[in-house]
Write a protein that holds these residues in place. Structure first.
Motif, PDB file in Angstrom:
ATOM      1  N   UNK A 168       0.866  -1.169   0.000  1.00  0.00           N
ATOM      2  CA  UNK A 168       0.000   0.000   0.000  1.00  0.00           C
ATOM      3  C   UNK A 168       0.904   1.221   0.000  1.00  0.00           C
ATOM      4  N   UNK A 169       0.602   2.176  -0.866  1.00  0.00           N
ATOM      5  CA  UNK A 169       1.454   3.339  -1.043  1.00  0.00           C
ATOM      6  C   UNK A 169       0.683   4.627  -0.802  1.00  0.00           C
ATOM      7  N   UNK A 170       1.404   5.621  -0.313  1.00  0.00           N
ATOM      8  CA  UNK A 170       0.921   6.997  -0.259  1.00  0.00           C
ATOM      9  C   UNK A 170       1.998   7.843  -0.921  1.00  0.00           C
ATOM     10  N   UNK A 171       1.603   8.601  -1.924  1.00  0.00           N
ATOM     11  CA  UNK A 171       2.549   9.463  -2.637  1.00  0.00           C
ATOM     12  C   UNK A 171       2.564  10.860  -2.040  1.00  0.00           C
ATOM     13  N   UNK A 172       3.690  11.560  -2.237  1.00  0.00           N
ATOM     14  CA  UNK A 172       3.763  12.971  -1.889  1.00  0.00           C
ATOM     15  C   UNK A 172       2.782  13.739  -2.764  1.00  0.00           C
ATOM     16  N   UNK A 173       2.360  14.875  -2.299  1.00  0.00           N
ATOM     17  CA  UNK A 173       1.433  15.712  -3.065  1.00  0.00           C
ATOM     18  C   UNK A 173       2.046  16.187  -4.379  1.00  0.00           C
ATOM     19  N   UNK A 174       3.359  16.202  -4.471  1.00  0.00           N
ATOM     20  CA  UNK A 174       4.038  16.787  -5.634  1.00  0.00           C
ATOM     21  C   UNK A 174       4.058  15.894  -6.867  1.00  0.00           C
ATOM     22  N   UNK A 175       3.427  14.727  -6.821  1.00  0.00           N
ATOM     23  CA  UNK A 175       3.430  13.867  -8.007  1.00  0.00           C
ATOM     24  C   UNK A 175       2.653  14.501  -9.147  1.00  0.00           C
ATOM     25  N   UNK A 176       1.592  15.220  -8.835  1.00  0.00           N
ATOM     26  CA  UNK A 176       0.832  15.972  -9.836  1.00  0.00           C
ATOM     27  C   UNK A 176       0.457  15.155 -11.050  1.00  0.00           C
ATOM     28  N   UNK A 177       0.724  15.721 -12.229  1.00  0.00           N
ATOM     29  CA  UNK A 177       0.370  15.080 -13.493  1.00  0.00           C
ATOM     30  C   UNK A 177       1.185  13.821 -13.767  1.00  0.00           C
ATOM     31  N   UNK A 194       1.559  11.334 -11.716  1.00  0.00           N
ATOM     32  CA  UNK A 194       1.124  10.297 -10.774  1.00  0.00           C
ATOM     33  C   UNK A 194       1.223   8.900 -11.379  1.00  0.00           C
ATOM     34  N   UNK A 195       0.649   8.685 -12.559  1.00  0.00           N
ATOM     35  CA  UNK A 195       0.639   7.346 -13.155  1.00  0.00           C
ATOM     36  C   UNK A 195       2.050   6.876 -13.484  1.00  0.00           C
ATOM     37  N   UNK A 196       2.884   7.787 -13.907  1.00  0.00           N
ATOM     38  CA  UNK A 196       4.282   7.445 -14.173  1.00  0.00           C
ATOM     39  C   UNK A 196       4.934   6.901 -12.899  1.00  0.00           C
ATOM     40  N   UNK A 197       4.777   7.610 -11.786  1.00  0.00           N
ATOM     41  CA  UNK A 197       5.381   7.180 -10.524  1.00  0.00           C
ATOM     42  C   UNK A 197       4.759   5.878 -10.025  1.00  0.00           C
TER      43      UNK A 197
END
Length: 98
Positions: free
Chosen positions: A42-51, A53-56
């Protein structure tokens, strides 16, 4: 446990993918002696992933699969809308990164 044997590499991957928290859940947590074919994370990304997101998200998944040589089921905690499900997942998970 497989995840802790590779924790430094996992942390580096998470840093590169802007992950704020990564949890292990499922059978790897409930039975550490088991060698599952698939790992549930289960992951939580930083808010800075922005556009990006899917790449990360997919980069994280594919790099972890390559490192651990296991199929990865990756769930984004922020995409889950039901608070009861979120709570149940977190109560049965182990924090790896964050």
């Amino acid at each position: 446990m497989l995840l802790f044997q590779n924790i430094h590499a996992i942390r580096n991957i998470c840093k590169d993918c802007l992950v704020s928290k990564l949890y292990a859940t499922g059978s790897i947590v409930t039975d550490p002696n088991l060698d599952p074919q698939e790992l549930e994370l289960v992951v939580e990304f930083n808010e800075s992933t922005g556009d990006s997101y899917f790449h990360y998200f997919y980069t994280l998944s594919s790099q972890l699969e390559e490192l651990l040589q296991k199929r990865i089921t990756l769930t984004d905690l922020n995409q889950l809308k039901n608070p009861a499900i979120k709570s149940r997942i977190l109560n049965n998970s182990e924090l790896l990164v964050g």
